[in-house]
Design an enzyme around this catalytic site. Structure first.
Site, PDB file in Angstrom:
ATOM      1  N   ALA A 195      32.999  37.692  50.508  1.00 24.81           N
ATOM      2  CA  ALA A 195      33.675  36.757  49.612  1.00 24.81           C
ATOM      3  C   ALA A 195      32.810  36.397  48.403  1.00 24.81           C
ATOM      4  O   ALA A 195      33.310  35.990  47.371  1.00 24.81           O
ATOM      5  CB  ALA A 195      34.036  35.492  50.381  1.00 24.81           C
ATOM      6  N   LYS A 196      31.503  36.514  48.559  1.00 25.66           N
ATOM      7  CA  LYS A 196      30.541  36.220  47.477  1.00 25.66           C
ATOM      8  C   LYS A 196      30.823  34.880  46.828  1.00 25.66           C
ATOM      9  O   LYS A 196      30.844  34.751  45.620  1.00 25.66           O
ATOM     10  CB  LYS A 196      30.506  37.371  46.468  1.00 25.66           C
ATOM     11  CG  LYS A 196      30.130  38.708  47.142  1.00 25.66           C
ATOM     12  CD  LYS A 196      29.854  39.834  46.192  1.00 25.66           C
ATOM     13  CE  LYS A 196      29.346  41.081  46.888  1.00 25.66           C
ATOM     14  NZ  LYS A 196      30.335  41.817  47.676  1.00 25.66           N
TER      15      LYS A 196
END
Lengths: 272, 272
Positions: B95-96
């Site tokens: 998802a960063k």
């Protein structure tokens, strides 16, 4: 919406206020929770009460993701409501995304095409090819994190690189990327004293300034160091407006808070 | 899942393969598109065909967000399927994310609580208070971007700060944060030669290594410089496995690709 159209709205409404729509079920008036779509009901009430006083809304995507599928539905309904009822309002997906090229392209599609946001916040750590897929949408803005409002900003953003602090390097380097004319930057209001330095690098670009309000930033200082002749500022307030009250007249009180900020902004705009 | 349990799975399966579930409707076999939930059907077929050969799955969240509400439904269905059918498999939300504290807390809730992922990838740019809300979940892992697999990694991550490159500073600084024992790091396979340096700073932490396959990284080199006595590696492959074929036997072919990688990994593990 183009930069020029945004600027026109700012002068027309005498406001550069952005209202953050951080939909938190724990902070909303409890009576809303029994409604079918409490998040949308809350957002709609806030939007109806504040839209005269602001030029932009910024849903923080985390708050919607935390609600899963229902959260995405509420986000979509909110942005559709804005497009339909108040198409003159600028919209920001506060998503802080950034990934390798083919993945950033997917995020750009999600927020620019499917949801139809005017802009999105993007993290710079992964560099050029992680940001350019957003910049390819030339009728949209990409808002790059530069110097954020939180304490952790001092962990890496202000580290001295070869010749200057990382956040300056981020701004300078990104100015060389394709379609960089569509870049805006996040600079926290809590770091107002840095704005003069930042304006030396980017005298024209719009800045999205969070941190006035709950986080303690000062509007007058932000304007003193950051305002350009075309304003060049979107100042965000979230919690201090939308959660000013949890009573049944919460929207009215939010409207009053937004109006108070708009008046301060009008005073600042007179100085131009 | 604890680090120890993950390690046990790796030795049991003789594999440290993570399969990236980047659900792209444009790349799937077209006959799936007429199904009610094509993304879940695709993921289920891939999972059933590859689970013997891998220890982890990593849905890249961008691909699901690009599909809006349907994407979130498919993501939820996929993770529920994994939990139910293959509870021994480790799950990574790629998802960063990363935002100010109260927002990161919402992302942590979304991915750790609501979706029940074992771990999430997080961007470090906003510093300590943007990452610690994830680390508060002590039974989960937080996988911090250090040196990513893309070309843009050289824009900022390898900049020399006061005394060392930014990515090293990120690793060292993050090791001082609360619950840092739950940190893993992303280091691209395309940067294998940096792994020796990284292992001097974090001799034990797990690394999530993308970039073998479509991006050109080399497994043997990654192992040579990055493997610890407890392995300490999760090597990801996405496109090269899941889109190896778009014919009706795509899953079987994906399984064969995964098995081929598992065999290479078994050879590397024998060197321990």
């Amino acid at each position: 919406m183009t930069t020029q159209e945004l600027t026109e709205q700012i002068f027309k409404k005498k406001s550069f206020l952005c209202v953050g729509l951080d939909a938190d079920l724990d902070k909303m008036p409890t009576y809303l929770l029994s409604e079918k779509n409490p998040v949308f009901s809350f957002n709609k009430a806030i939007i109806d009460a504040t839209h005269e006083f602001c030029v932009a809304y910024k849903p923080n995507i985390a708050f919607y993701e935390a609600l899963g599928v229902d959260g995405w539905k509420a986000l979509k309904k909110t942005i559709e409501y804005l497009h339909h009822e108040y198409p003159e309002i600028y919209t920001i997906a506060d998503a802080k995304r950034g990934d390798i090229g083919n993945t950033s392209r997917m995020y750009a599609k999600a927020f620019f095409e499917d949801l139809g946001f005017d802009s999105i916040t993007v993290a710079p750590y992964m560099g050029k090819d992680s940001v350019e897929p957003f910049l390819e949408f030339t009728n949209k803005h990409t808002i790059l994190l530069a110097l954020t409002s939180n304490e952790g900003a001092f962990d890496f953003q202000t580290l001295k690189t070869d010749d200057e602090e990382l956040y300056k390097k981020v701004i300078k380097t990104s100015q060389k990327w394709n379609n960089s004319e569509n870049l805006m930057y996040v600079v926290g209001a809590t770091k107002a004293e840095y704005l003069a330095e930042i304006r030396k690098i980017i005298p024209e670009n719009f800045l999205l300034v969070p941190g006035v309000g709950a986080q303690g930033g000062n509007l007058e200082e932000v304007c003193k160091y950051g305002m350009t002749k075309n304003v060049g500022l979107l100042v965000n307030s979230s919690r201090k407006i939308i959660y000013a009250s949890d009573s049944s007249n919460f929207a009215e009180i939010a409207g009053a808070k937004a109006e108070a900020m708009q008046r301060q902004m009008a005073t600042e705009l007179e100085k131009l």
